[in-house]
Design a protein around this motif. Structure first.
Motif, PDB file in Angstrom:
ATOM      1  N   GLU A  44      -1.695  10.240  -8.879  1.00 11.94           N
ATOM      2  CA  GLU A  44      -0.382   9.882  -8.340  1.00 11.94           C
ATOM      3  C   GLU A  44      -0.483   8.741  -7.338  1.00 11.94           C
ATOM      4  N   ALA A  45      -1.515   8.780  -6.501  1.00  9.15           N
ATOM      5  CA  ALA A  45      -1.656   7.770  -5.452  1.00  9.15           C
ATOM      6  C   ALA A  45      -1.938   6.389  -6.041  1.00  9.15           C
ATOM      7  N   GLN A  48       1.038   4.885  -7.665  1.00  2.00           N
ATOM      8  CA  GLN A  48       1.970   4.398  -6.653  1.00  2.00           C
ATOM      9  C   GLN A  48       1.539   3.033  -6.119  1.00  2.00           C
ATOM     10  N   ASP A  49       0.235   2.808  -6.006  1.00  2.00           N
ATOM     11  CA  ASP A  49      -0.261   1.542  -5.462  1.00  2.00           C
ATOM     12  C   ASP A  49      -0.070   0.375  -6.422  1.00  2.00           C
ATOM     13  N   SER A 141      -4.257  -0.833  -0.558  1.00  2.00           N
ATOM     14  CA  SER A 141      -3.909   0.237  -1.506  1.00  2.00           C
ATOM     15  C   SER A 141      -3.669   1.504  -0.678  1.00  2.00           C
ATOM     16  N   ALA A 143      -1.612   4.206  -0.611  1.00  2.00           N
ATOM     17  CA  ALA A 143      -1.490   5.565  -1.138  1.00  2.00           C
ATOM     18  C   ALA A 143      -2.856   6.127  -1.517  1.00  2.00           C
TER      19      ALA A 143
END
Length: 455
Positions: A44-45, A48-49, A141, A143
């Motif tokens: 997910e992170a 998101q980035d 980056s 997240a």
């Protein structure tokens, strides 16, 4: 606060806890366990980035980290054991051993383009070698950085492994501390800053930088396979890969066929609209987008050239009729733009590559054995592939690192363990014999015997 955190790590290292290989093995197993347990959070992170899919997060980030951890666990006993070496006649009777000591307190500064692989990758050998670590992920980056801090701070005490978030000011504060080892991944410009800071404390430094990595294609190459592998290697992560092919040098007689095949492969891999492909990520931020957009000469676009600043999207782009003096050939591209330069005589390749000397990687597609040997012999580069791109990075039995402007030092597998440990030579002498030639009075006979012993 930063100085205090550093002192805590120093105290923990001096306690001797990390010197036990069993402690290191336990830490590595825990690292593997917590990363696998939190894959969904990491997925997910990173999406998101910059829109990287879960599939590519595993294949281009986590899989190589897992492999490094498993390699270290399997070989830790061998790597950390003293190695016996021969002794010369001068030291008879005796035995020589090489011990592998951890440096101590290490600072690892990660990069944004592969926020897990290029941050956790060096962490693995640092822990395997018995160091304590301050891990500084990239703020570009965010997240992914938050995810790493959450996972690792819950799993490890910060006096052993600390994740420190923050911008360049935070990094500068850490660089002011007297670390024993600093490992940096990023640009040559910042690498010079890191090396200057390390010099203040005479810290050991490894720099993994970049450069304009050439991809050379001769007319005798398998052009279909070359095109597919070049397209994959160049546009993976939207070209935001430090070892991506930066430009193509292709023999004139094969140029059009290669160009047509690369265009076809772009459509095969990413579809008619790459912006809708889950395999094509976005540019990390607007600053990098604007820099890349300024490099594109629209009159030289052979394929792609579509840009959307709002979505930070630049289509896979091939540029033709490029010459070495063009703006796009003056700096590392680090994006989905692939300039193609033709040559008629293979000797033309060498001065073009030399202009951007010491690239981090080099790729050569050819079936000419003599030319393979000549390129490898004549051109200094960090590492590379013959008839492929990027894949040398995934082999733990090969050292990965740069040379000159593309970096200093190397890691991966046992080379990573050596990167984060110091070799200490110890001589064990027997007591039943002592050579009398060491002591006065110095006679002609002793001098003759000394020459005989020492050569």
């Amino acid at each position: 606060m930063i100085a205090e955190k550093f002192k805590q790590q120093r105290a923990f290292f001096l306690s001797g806890a990390t010197l036990d290989p069993r402690f290191r093995e336990k830490a590595l197993k825990k690292l593997l366990r917590v990363l696998k347990a939190n894959e969904s959070l990491l997925d997910e992170a990173i999406f998101q980035d910059f829109g990287k899919s879960a599939y590519e997060n595993y294949s281009t980030e986590l899989a190589t980290v897992y492999a490094e951890i498993k390699e270290a666990i399997c070989n830790l006993g061998e790597w950390s054991s003293p190695g016996k070496v021969p002794v010369n006649l001068t030291n008879f009777p005796g035995k020589g051993y090489i011990h592998h000591d951890p440096f101590g307190v290490c600072l690892i500064i990660g990069s944004w383009n592969y926020p897990y692989q290029l941050t956790l990758g060096p962490l693995v050998p640092a822990l395997a070698a018995g160091n304590t670590v301050v891990l500084k992920p990239s703020e570009l980056s965010p997240a992914s950085s938050v995810a790493l801090r959450k996972i690792l701070s819950e799993a490890f005490p910060e006096e052993y492994l600390m994740v420190s978030e923050g911008d360049a000011d935070v990094t500068t504060q850490w660089l002011a501390q007297p670390f024993d080892k600093i490992f940096f991944t990023g640009s040559p410009r910042v690498g010079k800053i890191v090396m200057k800071a390390a010099a203040e404390h005479l810290a050991s430094v490894t720099l993994e930088l970049g450069g304009k990595s050439p991809c050379i294609v001769t007319s005798c190459a398998n052009l279909k396979m070359a095109a597919r592998r070049i397209v994959w290697g160049k546009f993976l992560n939207a070209g935001q890969t430090c070892i991506a092919p930066d430009y193509v040098l292709v023999e004139q007689s094969a140029a059009q066929k290669l160009l047509d095949e690369m265009k076809r492969q772009i459509h095969l891999i990413y579809g008619e609209d790459p912006s809708r492909s889950e395999g094509f990520v976005r540019i990390i931020n607007h600053r990098h987008f604007d820099r890349l957009a300024a490099l594109v000469d629209t009159e030289k676009v052979f394929e792609g050239g579509i840009m959307d600043a709002e979505r930070l999207y630049i289509a896979p782009t091939i540029l033709t009729n490029v010459v070495p003096d063009d703006p796009i050939m003056q700096e590392e591209i680090f994006g989905p733009l692939l300039p193609v330069i033709t040559f008629t005589n293979r000797e033309e390749v060498f001065p073009i590559v030399e202009k951007h000397r010491n690239p981090l990687a080099l790729y050569l597609f050819t079936s000419d054995r003599r030319f393979k040997k000549e390129v490898v012999r004549r051109i200094p580069f960090g590492g590379g592939c013959i008839n492929d791109t990027l894949m040398h990075f995934t082999n733990p039995n090969l050292p990965f690192g740069g040379v000159g402007n593309s970096g200093t030092g190397s890691y991966h597998g046992v080379f990573g363990f050596r990167c984060f440990s110091r070799e200490k030579g110890v001589l064990h002498k027997g007591l039943w014999f002592e050579p009398f030639v060491k002591y006065p009075p110095f006679t002609g006979f002793k001098k003759w015997l000394m020459r005989l012993m020492m050569g």
